[in-house]
Design an enzyme around this catalytic site. Structure first.
Site, PDB file in Angstrom:
ATOM      1  N   CYS A  19      -1.152   5.245   5.499  1.00 43.74           N
ATOM      2  CA  CYS A  19      -0.598   4.029   6.093  1.00 43.74           C
ATOM      3  C   CYS A  19       0.760   4.267   6.723  1.00 43.74           C
ATOM      4  O   CYS A  19       1.587   5.001   6.184  1.00 43.74           O
ATOM      5  CB  CYS A  19      -0.442   2.925   5.036  1.00 43.74           C
ATOM      6  SG  CYS A  19      -1.941   1.999   4.720  1.00 43.74           S
ATOM      7  N   CYS A  41       0.834  -1.194   0.000  1.00 41.47           N
ATOM      8  CA  CYS A  41       0.000   0.000   0.000  1.00 41.47           C
ATOM      9  C   CYS A  41       0.871   1.247   0.000  1.00 41.47           C
ATOM     10  O   CYS A  41       1.747   1.401   0.851  1.00 41.47           O
ATOM     11  CB  CYS A  41      -0.921   0.017   1.216  1.00 41.47           C
ATOM     12  SG  CYS A  41      -2.107   1.389   1.143  1.00 41.47           S
ATOM     13  N   CYS A  58      -0.561   4.364   0.065  1.00 43.85           N
ATOM     14  CA  CYS A  58      -1.346   5.525   0.504  1.00 43.85           C
ATOM     15  C   CYS A  58      -0.585   6.326   1.546  1.00 43.85           C
ATOM     16  O   CYS A  58       0.241   5.795   2.287  1.00 43.85           O
ATOM     17  CB  CYS A  58      -2.725   5.105   1.002  1.00 43.85           C
ATOM     18  SG  CYS A  58      -2.827   4.652   2.726  1.00 43.85           S
TER      19      CYS A  58
END
Length: 180
Positions: A49, A44, A46
């Site tokens: 996170c 991930c 993003c």
């Protein structure tokens, strides 16, 4: 940097019984017990996170919230952003995100907790199968001109790069919305 996260867990055991996630505190770490195998593991990118030092991506999987239990030092946990859809529970001392929970019962992923399997010493969690929110690493400092090479590296490791979730998970969201 991608290899630092993605290569950690290659093998997946179908009968894996689970394990523990630990924050980075050297004394009195937060320990979260996970029962059973994780699912939908992915890299991930993003910007919300938690990521290990120097990593472009975290490794995130889901499990049923009924299979997660904080067993040590729960009082050290705090929610990072109460207004976020995913309430990320992090250690107040070291800052490591231990799990994320959705409390909106109408959300398609309600009942699932998001976990960082790279916080475990056990090596048999579900292997990552895709990369999500890849373009978001630009928000955290990656140069846009590096993105083609990063997507190529993800693809070479068997991780299809998406700027959303995987098609299967996007289908789950759309199906949920269509049924309500």
């Amino acid at each position: 940097m991608i290899n630092k996260i993605i290569s950690k867990y290659k093998a997946t055991l179908d009968n894996f019984k689970g394990g523990e996630l630990k924050c980075h505190c050297l004394t009195k770490p937060v320990i979260v017990e996970i029962k059973g195998q994780s699912a939908h593991n992915h890299a991930c990118g993003c910007s919300k996170c938690w990521k290990p030092d120097g990593a472009l991506f975290s490794q995130v999987a889901v499990i049923s919230k009924d299979n997660l239990k904080v067993t040590n030092n729960e009082s050290k946990l705090t929610v990072i952003d109460d207004s976020a859809t995913i309430k990320r529970f992090a250690c107040k001392r070291c800052g490591v995100h231990m799990y994320g929970r959705i409390d909106n019962t109408e959300h398609p992923f309600f009942g699932l907790d998001f976990i960082h399997t790279e916080l475990s010493t056990q090596k048999s969690w579900s292997a990552p199968t895709f990369a999500a929110f890849v373009s978001s690493i630009i928000e955290t400092g990656t140069k846009p001109e590096d993105m083609d090479a990063i997507r190529q590296q993800l693809t070479s490791q068997g991780l299809a790069p998406y700027d959303c979730l995987s098609p299967v998970l996007m289908d789950v969201i759309a199906t949920h919305i269509a049924s309500h």
